[in-house]
Design a protein around this motif. Sequence first.
Motif, PDB file in Angstrom:
ATOM      1  N   ASP A  86       0.826  -1.218   0.000  1.00 35.66           N
ATOM      2  CA  ASP A  86       0.000   0.000   0.000  1.00 35.66           C
ATOM      3  C   ASP A  86       0.856   1.262   0.000  1.00 35.66           C
ATOM      4  O   ASP A  86       0.568   2.211  -0.732  1.00 35.66           O
ATOM      5  CB  ASP A  86      -0.941   0.019   1.211  1.00 35.66           C
ATOM      6  N   SER A  87       1.898   1.289   0.817  1.00 35.95           N
ATOM      7  CA  SER A  87       2.741   2.490   0.867  1.00 35.95           C
ATOM      8  C   SER A  87       3.525   2.672  -0.435  1.00 35.95           C
ATOM      9  O   SER A  87       3.754   3.800  -0.878  1.00 35.95           O
ATOM     10  CB  SER A  87       3.682   2.461   2.075  1.00 35.95           C
TER      11      SER A  87
ATOM     12  N   ASP B 267       1.038   4.174  -2.934  1.00 31.17           N
ATOM     13  CA  ASP B 267       0.847   5.595  -2.639  1.00 31.17           C
ATOM     14  C   ASP B 267       2.031   6.427  -3.123  1.00 31.17           C
ATOM     15  O   ASP B 267       1.850   7.478  -3.741  1.00 31.17           O
ATOM     16  CB  ASP B 267       0.629   5.816  -1.137  1.00 31.17           C
TER      17      ASP B 267
ATOM     18  N   ASN C  77       2.540   9.549  -6.293  1.00 32.07           N
ATOM     19  CA  ASN C  77       2.740  10.827  -5.615  1.00 32.07           C
ATOM     20  C   ASN C  77       4.008  11.502  -6.124  1.00 32.07           C
ATOM     21  O   ASN C  77       4.790  12.039  -5.359  1.00 32.07           O
ATOM     22  CB  ASN C  77       2.803  10.614  -4.095  1.00 32.07           C
TER      23      ASN C  77
ATOM     24  N   PRO D 198      -4.440   4.197  -8.694  1.00 29.02           N
ATOM     25  CA  PRO D 198      -4.138   3.456  -7.463  1.00 29.02           C
ATOM     26  C   PRO D 198      -5.229   2.451  -7.080  1.00 29.02           C
ATOM     27  O   PRO D 198      -4.927   1.329  -6.657  1.00 29.02           O
ATOM     28  CB  PRO D 198      -4.005   4.561  -6.406  1.00 29.02           C
TER      29      PRO D 198
END
Length: 178
Positions: free
Chosen positions: A5-6, A9, A13, A130
């Motif tokens: 998940d990170s 992200d 970004n 995402p």
Amino acid sequence: MQTMDSLIDAAFNDMDLYPQDIPQIDLYMDQILTLVNDGLEGNKRKPEDKLLTKTMINNYSKEHLIMPVKGKKYSREHVMQMLCIYRLKQMLAMSDVHTLVSPCTKQPLNYERVYTNYLDSKEEIRRRMPEIVRDILKPEEKDLANPEERLAAALTLSCAANYLRRLCESIVDSPLSE
């Protein structure tokens, strides 16, 4: 180790330079290098990476990828051309980049409009992609410490990138309307 998940992200970004970030005055090469390398600093994979170099700019000019330079200064349009080339060359062969942008050096496009349209589309991709990636990879079920799960996730993402690259190449290969 970071979670899937990170990583998702972080991947969506990245940084952009917007037309309003580009000065209205012509710039010397060193000023362009500072603008791009500082403005897109967060996009580097490693801190020592250079996103744009003097050699790259000279090659873009020599290969007629950018409009001819008047003197030693580059216009806003040149900067936006270089930003387009920077983005395209991440996915396409330089011959494909050349096919897309070289006709535009004879009949210049409005690169500010092209680049702004790209940024608008990119925002939509940032908003939607995402969720699509999470739906496919199911990050809550992935343990990146497990070599098999890590490889499977990388293969899946590589497959998606390959489909998009093939679509981009099809656009490059499609004839221009006369």
